[in-house]
Design an enzyme around this catalytic site. Structure first.
Site, PDB file in Angstrom:
ATOM      1  N   ASP A  16       1.941  11.977   3.949  1.00  0.00           N
ATOM      2  CA  ASP A  16       2.867  11.425   4.944  1.00  0.00           C
ATOM      3  C   ASP A  16       2.482  11.885   6.352  1.00  0.00           C
ATOM      4  OD1 ASP A  16       4.768   9.583   4.366  1.00  0.00           O
ATOM      5  OD2 ASP A  16       6.350  11.005   3.840  1.00  0.00           O
ATOM      6  N   LYS A  46       6.128   1.952  -3.850  1.00  0.00           N
ATOM      7  CA  LYS A  46       4.967   2.835  -3.669  1.00  0.00           C
ATOM      8  C   LYS A  46       4.240   3.013  -4.991  1.00  0.00           C
ATOM      9  CE  LYS A  46       6.960   5.177   0.282  1.00  0.00           C
ATOM     10  NZ  LYS A  46       7.794   6.242   0.806  1.00  0.00           N
ATOM     11  N   GLN A  69      10.266  11.827  -0.570  1.00  0.00           N
ATOM     12  CA  GLN A  69      10.965  10.683   0.029  1.00  0.00           C
ATOM     13  C   GLN A  69      12.123  11.172   0.911  1.00  0.00           C
ATOM     14  OE1 GLN A  69      10.072   7.356  -0.288  1.00  0.00           O
ATOM     15  NE2 GLN A  69      11.664   6.980   1.219  1.00  0.00           N
TER      16      GLN A  69
END
Ligand code: NAP
Length: 279
Positions: A117, A50, A94
């Site tokens: 997200d 990422k 995460q």
């Protein structure tokens, strides 16, 4: 008949190029913060990817590494600091978090405007009611692949296999928002094969290696395979038996090289979207 291959690597590369041009034209650099708790090797690889991808389009990425023993209060304090940080447009924690950390509470603490997200309940609710929202990256990538392959969705029968908050539910909401007739199937669905056989568009997100077989597929159907599974021989396989279904489908994504590359590209797009909305 053999299917058209939907090339996720190529679509993702083209999206990254578009994003790089958009970012270059901005007077500021969008900022993405990725919070990694603990030392899970797979998570560390995802976070590194990422980071690299963000840098490649000009996004300023910051990885915050916290020890596995971090407690809930300290993690929430970190999220609050990022919420208040004017240089940060997107926050990603995460997952999975090491136990006993409570992922739901952490996600709910993220500023919804920075929730790249798309997992915050406000964004999930907006998506469910058809309002503009930050959408989870993987289902957003699924829609972009369908569009890249010019798949007609209005009135099409779409079957989403899997009902997770991360993939299945938002994928179903997105397909519905595009006027597909959507069925959401899961582990308690009766006659799964029959449900799949009716679908013009089949999105598989179950995490079961090669669950979808050739005789589950309507001839000419479009198959998007979200699954990433380790086969007995160590290779990566999807939720769809590719070699069998390739011969029946109209178009299909490979694993790897289908949905996977789209997920990170869509995270970058969400970061740019969040930055433009905020600033
Ligand atoms: P998840 O949270 O484990 O959800 C799996 C879903 O599949 C659940 O709704 C479950 O039903 C359903 N299911 C499980 N076994 C089934 C069966 N035999 N028949 C019918 N339905 C079944 O998984 P997820 O996070 O959505 O991920 C799904 C897959 O996508 C995994 O392979 C994951 O690695 C992959 N993935 C890929 C990306 C990417 O970037 N390409 C991103 C995210 C996930 P119940 O709800 O009834 O239990």
């Amino acid at each position: 008949m053999t299917a058209t291959l939907i090339d996720g690597k190529a679509v993702a590369a083209s999206l990254r190029a578009t994003l790089a041009a958009r970012v270059a034209a901005l007077a500021f650099r969008p900022g993405l913060a990725v919070v990694l708790v603990g030392d899970d090797p797979a998570s560390a690889v995802y976070v590194r990817n990422k980071d690299r991808a963000a840098a490649s389009v000009g996004i300023a990425a910051r990885t915050i590494r916290l020890p596995a023993e971090t407690n809930q209060a300290a993690l929430l304090a970190q999220v609050a600091a990022l919420n208040a940080d004017l240089a940060i447009d997107g926050i990603l924690v995460q997952l999975p978090l090491p136990p006993p950390l409570d992922a739901r509470a952490v996600i709910a603490a993220i500023d919804p405007a920075k929730d790249v997200d798309g997992l915050h309940p406000l964004n999930a609710g907006r998506l469910a009611t058809g309002d503009a929202a930050l959408v989870p990256c993987t289902p957003l990538g699924v829609m972009k692949l369908l569009d890249a392959a010019q798949v007609p969705l209005v009135g099409a029968r779409a079957l989403v296999l899997g009902r997770s908050n991360l993939v299945g539910r938002p994928a179903a909401a997105l397909l519905l928002s595009r006027d597909a007739t959507v069925t959401l199937a899961h582990s308690r669905t009766r006659d799964l094969a029959g449900e799949c056989r009716r679908a013009d568009v089949l999105v598989a997100a179950v995490g079961r290696p090669e669950l979808v077989r050739r005789d589950w597929v309507k001839p000419g159907a479009v198959i998007i395979d979200v699954g990433i599974n380790r086969a007995a021989d160590g290779s990566l396989v999807g939720d769809v038996a590719f070699a069998e279904c390739w011969a029946v489908a109209g178009a299909i994504t490979p694993v790897p090289g289908g949905v996977g590359p789209m997920t990170i590209a869509c995270l970058l797009e969400n970061t740019v979207t969040a930055a433009l909305r905020r600033r």
